[in-house]
Design a protein around this motif. Structure first.
Motif, PDB file in Angstrom:
ATOM      1  N   ARG A 124       0.809  -1.230   0.000  1.00  0.00           N
ATOM      2  CA  ARG A 124       0.000   0.000   0.000  1.00  0.00           C
ATOM      3  C   ARG A 124       0.837   1.274   0.000  1.00  0.00           C
ATOM      4  O   ARG A 124       0.305   2.369   0.068  1.00  0.00           O
ATOM      5  CB  ARG A 124      -0.934   0.003   1.217  1.00  0.00           C
ATOM      6  CG  ARG A 124      -1.957  -1.111   1.155  1.00  0.00           C
ATOM      7  CD  ARG A 124      -3.085  -0.921   2.128  1.00  0.00           C
ATOM      8  NE  ARG A 124      -2.619  -0.838   3.497  1.00  0.00           N
ATOM      9  CZ  ARG A 124      -2.957   0.125   4.344  1.00  0.00           C
ATOM     10  NH1 ARG A 124      -3.758   1.095   3.957  1.00  0.00           N
ATOM     11  NH2 ARG A 124      -2.507   0.118   5.563  1.00  0.00           N
ATOM     12  N   ASN A 159      -6.029   6.195   3.639  1.00  0.00           N
ATOM     13  CA  ASN A 159      -5.690   6.978   2.454  1.00  0.00           C
ATOM     14  C   ASN A 159      -4.307   7.613   2.677  1.00  0.00           C
ATOM     15  O   ASN A 159      -4.185   8.826   2.785  1.00  0.00           O
ATOM     16  CB  ASN A 159      -6.766   8.063   2.241  1.00  0.00           C
ATOM     17  CG  ASN A 159      -6.518   8.853   0.984  1.00  0.00           C
ATOM     18  OD1 ASN A 159      -6.101   8.289  -0.027  1.00  0.00           O
ATOM     19  ND2 ASN A 159      -6.731  10.159   1.043  1.00  0.00           N
ATOM     20  N   LYS A 190      -2.670  -0.904  -6.148  1.00  0.00           N
ATOM     21  CA  LYS A 190      -3.466  -0.354  -7.247  1.00  0.00           C
ATOM     22  C   LYS A 190      -3.015  -0.933  -8.581  1.00  0.00           C
ATOM     23  O   LYS A 190      -3.830  -1.184  -9.469  1.00  0.00           O
ATOM     24  CB  LYS A 190      -3.355   1.176  -7.254  1.00  0.00           C
ATOM     25  CG  LYS A 190      -4.135   1.828  -6.126  1.00  0.00           C
ATOM     26  CD  LYS A 190      -3.956   3.328  -6.119  1.00  0.00           C
ATOM     27  CE  LYS A 190      -4.695   3.932  -4.931  1.00  0.00           C
ATOM     28  NZ  LYS A 190      -4.348   5.334  -4.706  1.00  0.00           N
ATOM     29  N   ALA A 217      -4.577  -4.284  -8.869  1.00  0.00           N
ATOM     30  CA  ALA A 217      -5.995  -4.182  -9.234  1.00  0.00           C
ATOM     31  C   ALA A 217      -6.169  -3.837 -10.706  1.00  0.00           C
ATOM     32  O   ALA A 217      -7.154  -4.227 -11.341  1.00  0.00           O
ATOM     33  CB  ALA A 217      -6.683  -3.132  -8.361  1.00  0.00           C
ATOM     34  N   ALA A 218      -5.188  -3.110 -11.253  1.00  0.00           N
ATOM     35  CA  ALA A 218      -5.267  -2.726 -12.673  1.00  0.00           C
ATOM     36  C   ALA A 218      -4.788  -3.840 -13.598  1.00  0.00           C
ATOM     37  O   ALA A 218      -4.786  -3.661 -14.818  1.00  0.00           O
ATOM     38  CB  ALA A 218      -4.450  -1.457 -12.905  1.00  0.00           C
ATOM     39  N   ARG A 266       0.245   8.933  -7.061  1.00  0.00           N
ATOM     40  CA  ARG A 266      -0.753   8.238  -6.242  1.00  0.00           C
ATOM     41  C   ARG A 266      -0.924   6.776  -6.626  1.00  0.00           C
ATOM     42  O   ARG A 266      -1.994   6.188  -6.429  1.00  0.00           O
ATOM     43  CB  ARG A 266      -2.111   8.949  -6.314  1.00  0.00           C
ATOM     44  CG  ARG A 266      -2.092  10.422  -5.982  1.00  0.00           C
ATOM     45  CD  ARG A 266      -1.902  10.672  -4.495  1.00  0.00           C
ATOM     46  NE  ARG A 266      -2.918  10.024  -3.701  1.00  0.00           N
ATOM     47  CZ  ARG A 266      -4.115  10.558  -3.466  1.00  0.00           C
ATOM     48  NH1 ARG A 266      -4.416  11.725  -3.980  1.00  0.00           N
ATOM     49  NH2 ARG A 266      -4.983   9.935  -2.716  1.00  0.00           N
ATOM     50  N   ARG A 267       0.115   6.200  -7.195  1.00  0.00           N
ATOM     51  CA  ARG A 267       0.023   4.768  -7.491  1.00  0.00           C
ATOM     52  C   ARG A 267       0.516   3.967  -6.288  1.00  0.00           C
ATOM     53  O   ARG A 267       1.078   4.500  -5.351  1.00  0.00           O
ATOM     54  CB  ARG A 267       0.870   4.430  -8.724  1.00  0.00           C
ATOM     55  CG  ARG A 267       0.359   5.084  -9.991  1.00  0.00           C
ATOM     56  CD  ARG A 267       1.026   4.488 -11.210  1.00  0.00           C
ATOM     57  NE  ARG A 267       2.475   4.671 -11.199  1.00  0.00           N
ATOM     58  CZ  ARG A 267       3.296   4.125 -12.093  1.00  0.00           C
ATOM     59  NH1 ARG A 267       2.812   3.364 -13.055  1.00  0.00           N
ATOM     60  NH2 ARG A 267       4.593   4.342 -12.044  1.00  0.00           N
ATOM     61  N   SER A 268       0.308   2.664  -6.323  1.00  0.00           N
ATOM     62  CA  SER A 268       0.868   1.753  -5.325  1.00  0.00           C
ATOM     63  C   SER A 268       0.870   0.371  -5.960  1.00  0.00           C
ATOM     64  O   SER A 268       0.237   0.164  -7.008  1.00  0.00           O
ATOM     65  CB  SER A 268       0.038   1.735  -4.036  1.00  0.00           C
ATOM     66  OG  SER A 268      -1.220   1.138  -4.288  1.00  0.00           O
TER      67      SER A 268
END
Lengths: 348, 372
Positions: free
Chosen positions: B96, B346, B107, B110-111, B102-104
């Motif tokens: 995370r 967040n 993410k 998930a992409a 703002r990537r991780s």
């Protein structure tokens, strides 16, 4: 089972697998329903064979709840996704103080799933439903292509009825109320983790999966002015207390030394860097009641097999920030916060 | 739990708290930096600050490998997974951490990127064995504690001839970081009176490598275990050193740490890794000889050499004070983002991600202590 003339050749339940035809609405699906689902979950309402179950509700207020079940692995010490899907929904209904009446079950099966495992799951569901006295009276089956599911997903919906004079809700906790738990925490989560393919540690802990409506009935009978009931499933005790604090607009203070955790669960959590307060349970409940009734409620809980290790763990306090705070075993204080994301093991 | 409960005994804690209160000279301040995130976590999780006199204060150090990893390295890993189509394996709490834009890793997963959360290097090796047609990269991260297992993975891959396995090496070394913090301590940096030294790291490298702290910087060090009683006892040992005017490396964590450390693990590290000339630490900048790369003999297992990746400039989130917090110069509550836009759900900065990060510990365990 009598031979059904529609299906001259029985399903090969030992070696067969689910294929797309089992969800296509034709003869293959009818055979799967007849030889797997109806064969084990049999009851008068299900046997009618309609797309719905028709019954007369008893007088009183009805409760309805639905829950999707996805668990990996599907079979774990102390249970499997089948009994879990029955217990989980019975408990969600029961947490309103209700008597659960009927269940509906929806299955999403992945192409290639072994029929033998499916039968094992349905047999487990049937045993759980029979033991609880809450039959599965209607259902649905779908099949998704290989790779688009995780073996089997089960959604169960339950209905129940609340006795007159009982009003239990998450927004009814009041400052001064007592907070109780019905037993040791984290057993289910650790049992499941212990069988994950990439962990596979040995632990003498079985899932606590159980239907709690019997315990709830005894509690409600003895203390009808119970304020809140909730089963701390995903997110564990910590997340559930935060939910209740938020709903009721109160704070909570709990004592670490009063919270029951099995030593093997504590040890497994140490190993993985997890906090047992956030680990899932499937056969435990949290009760919040007026302080004056706490001793009586605790005695009733401890007299029931599913509440034998019940404990009074803290009290509700006035707090505009709605914090759940814990007195640590050392005498210090800390917040017991909402779970952020999911609990992740630490690096070192 | 044998070997755990003994170090969480309530009565012993009370006894230690009383001893600390008696030893702490009310006319002076004790500003003690706990280097490791594990210490920070223990201090908050067990509410140890409540047991300390007001003049004994913990200052949180940079000792969380997730927190000190610069965003560019996460970007590099995401690029490996997305542009080179590799299967990227990594430890969980890295998933995370915010990267550029703002990537991780979470993410990216998930992409559609193939990013796997693993629990040990053997998981990464197994994944490589099971899919020989696919390149598998192990995103290696951590201090000296997690470096020996990475060395073992390299040797196993070599022995088995696993051609589809490589290592993206981000192992960093603690003494250079401590040296940098102490070199900048003073009027412009953090004021420190003593150091609670790394414990699991010292299990590997021993306590000797911290000798420079008293010698060059005149600050006492106590190598401290991660259990709450360890932290309390180490605090008492530091206070006593300071009161007596002593300045040396003491070892509280004697049940696992020796002066020379684990020679076998050190030999493994020396065989498989070499120091990098320089490496960026989040908050501390580029530090010489502060990280490891694979030795030339293992160059074929080095993902940085196997896959060409170019990373552009990566900017920190505006207003994020993680760098100053990691140096102990600021506290989480000094950051304008803290608790407003930056929370564990967040995270804007790395200190809010790891459970061992100072911001996450403040937020998750201690935010009732200050005014909202």
């Amino acid at each position: 089972m009598t031979t059904d003339r529609r299906f001259p050749v029985r399903l090969d339940l030992r070696h067969g697998t689910v294929d797309m035809s089992h969800g296509a609405g034709g003869r293959a699906m009818a055979q799967l329903i007849a030889e797997v689902f109806q064969a084990h979950l049999d009851n008068d309402l299900l046997r009618q064979g309609n797309d719905q179950a028709l019954f007369t509700p008893p007088p009183g207020r009805l409760v309805m709840s639905t829950d999707g079940h996805v668990v990996s692995p599907l079979f774990f010490p102390g249970g499997d996704i089948g009994c879990l899907s029955v217990h989980g929904t019975i408990n969600d209904v029961a947490m309103a103080g209700a008597r659960p009446l009927y269940l509906a079950a929806g299955f999403i099966l992945e192409e290639g799933f072994a029929l033998q495992d499916l039968v094992r799951i349905v047999v487990s569901m049937a045993a759980a439903a029979n033991a609880a006295g809450v039959p599965v009276v209607t259902g649905d089956t779908k099949v998704v292509e290989r790779g688009k599911g995780d073996g089997v997903f089960i959604t169960t919906t339950g209905v129940g009825v609340v006795p007159a004079g009982v009003t239990i809700s998450g927004d009814l906790a009041r400052p001064g109320d007592a907070i109780l738990v019905s037993g040791s925490l984290g057993d289910h989560g650790v049992a499941v983790l212990s069988r994950r393919e990439n962990l596979g540690f040995e632990v003498k802990i079985a899932s606590d999966t159980a239907a709690l409506h019997g315990l709830v009935a005894a509690m409600v009978a003895a203390v009808p002015d119970l304020h809140c009931l909730r089963d701390p499933t995903r997110g564990g005790l910590a997340t559930t207390l935060n939910e209740l604090a938020h709903q009721s607009g109160v704070g909570m203070r709990i004592r670490e030394s009063a919270i029951p955790v099995h030593p093997a669960v504590a040890a497994a959590c140490e190993l993985l860097g997890l906090d047992p307060l956030y680990v899932a349970n499937e056969g435990k409940l949290i009760a919040i009641c007026p302080a004056a009734r706490a001793a009586e409620l605790l005695a009733v809980m401890r007299a029931h097999p599913l509440g034998a290790a019940a404990s009074l763990i803290g009290e509700v306090v006035a707090d505009p920030h709605r914090f759940v705070q814990m007195e640590t075993a050392f005498g210090g204080s800390r917040i017991v916060d909402w779970l952020a994301g999911e609990q992740l093991p630490r690096i070192c | 739990m044998k070997y755990i409960d003994e170090f969480r005994d309530r009565d012993l804690a009370r006894g230690l708290a009383a001893a600390i209160a008696a030893a702490a000279d009310p006319t002076r301040q004790y500003r003690l930096m706990e280097f490791c995130g594990g210490h920070t976590h223990a201090i908050f999780r067990y509410g140890l600050a409540d047991l300390m006199p007001a003049n004994v204060r913990f200052i949180h150090g940079p000792g969380c490998p997730v927190c000190v990893l610069p965003m560019a390295r996460i970007d590099h890993a995401i690029t490996l997974a997305t542009q080179h189509g590799v299967t990227l394996c990594t430890y969980a709490d890295l998933m995370r951490v915010p990267a550029g834009e703002r990537r991780s890793l979470l993410k990216a997963k998930a992409a559609g990127a193939d990013i796997r959360m693993i629990y040990s290097t053997s998981d990464a090796l197994r994944i490589a064995r099971e899919d020989p047609g696919r390149q598998v990269v192990f995103f290696a991260i951590g201090f000296e504690t997690t470096t020996p297992p990475t060395a073992v993975a390299a040797k196993v891959a070599r022995a088995e001839g696993l051609e589809n396995f490589s290592i993206f090496c981000n192992h960093v070394l603690t003494p250079p970081a401590l040296r940098t913090i102490l070199a900048t301590a003073g009027p412009d940096g953090v004021r420190l009176d003593g150091i609670l030294g790394p414990s699991h790291v010292s299990t590997v490298i021993g306590s000797q490598p911290y000798g420079f702290v008293p010698q060059l910087f005149g600050k006492p060090v106590v190598i401290a275990g991660f259990e709450p009683l360890d932290v309390m006892q180490s605090t008492l040992m530091l206070i006593r050193q300071l009161n007596e005017g002593r300045c040396e490396v003491e070892n509280q964590y004697t049940r696992t740490v020796t002066a020379e450390g684990n020679r076998k693990a050190q030999a493994l590290m020396a065989e498989v890794f070499r120091p990098r000339e320089t490496f960026e630490w989040r908050g501390l900048g580029f530090l010489p000889d502060s990280a490891l790369r694979l030795a030339d003999d293992y160059a074929d297992l080095d993902a940085e050499r196997r896959f060409a990746v170019t990373i552009g400039e990566v900017r920190e989130v505006k207003g994020c004070e993680c760098p100053a917090i990691l140096r102990g110069v600021k506290e989480p509550t000094d950051c304008k983002l803290f608790g407003t836009v930056c929370t564990p759900d967040n995270p804007m900065g790395s200190c809010m991600v790891s459970s061992e990060g100072a911001c996450a510990a403040y937020w998750s365990y201690g935010r009732f202590r200050y005014d909202h």
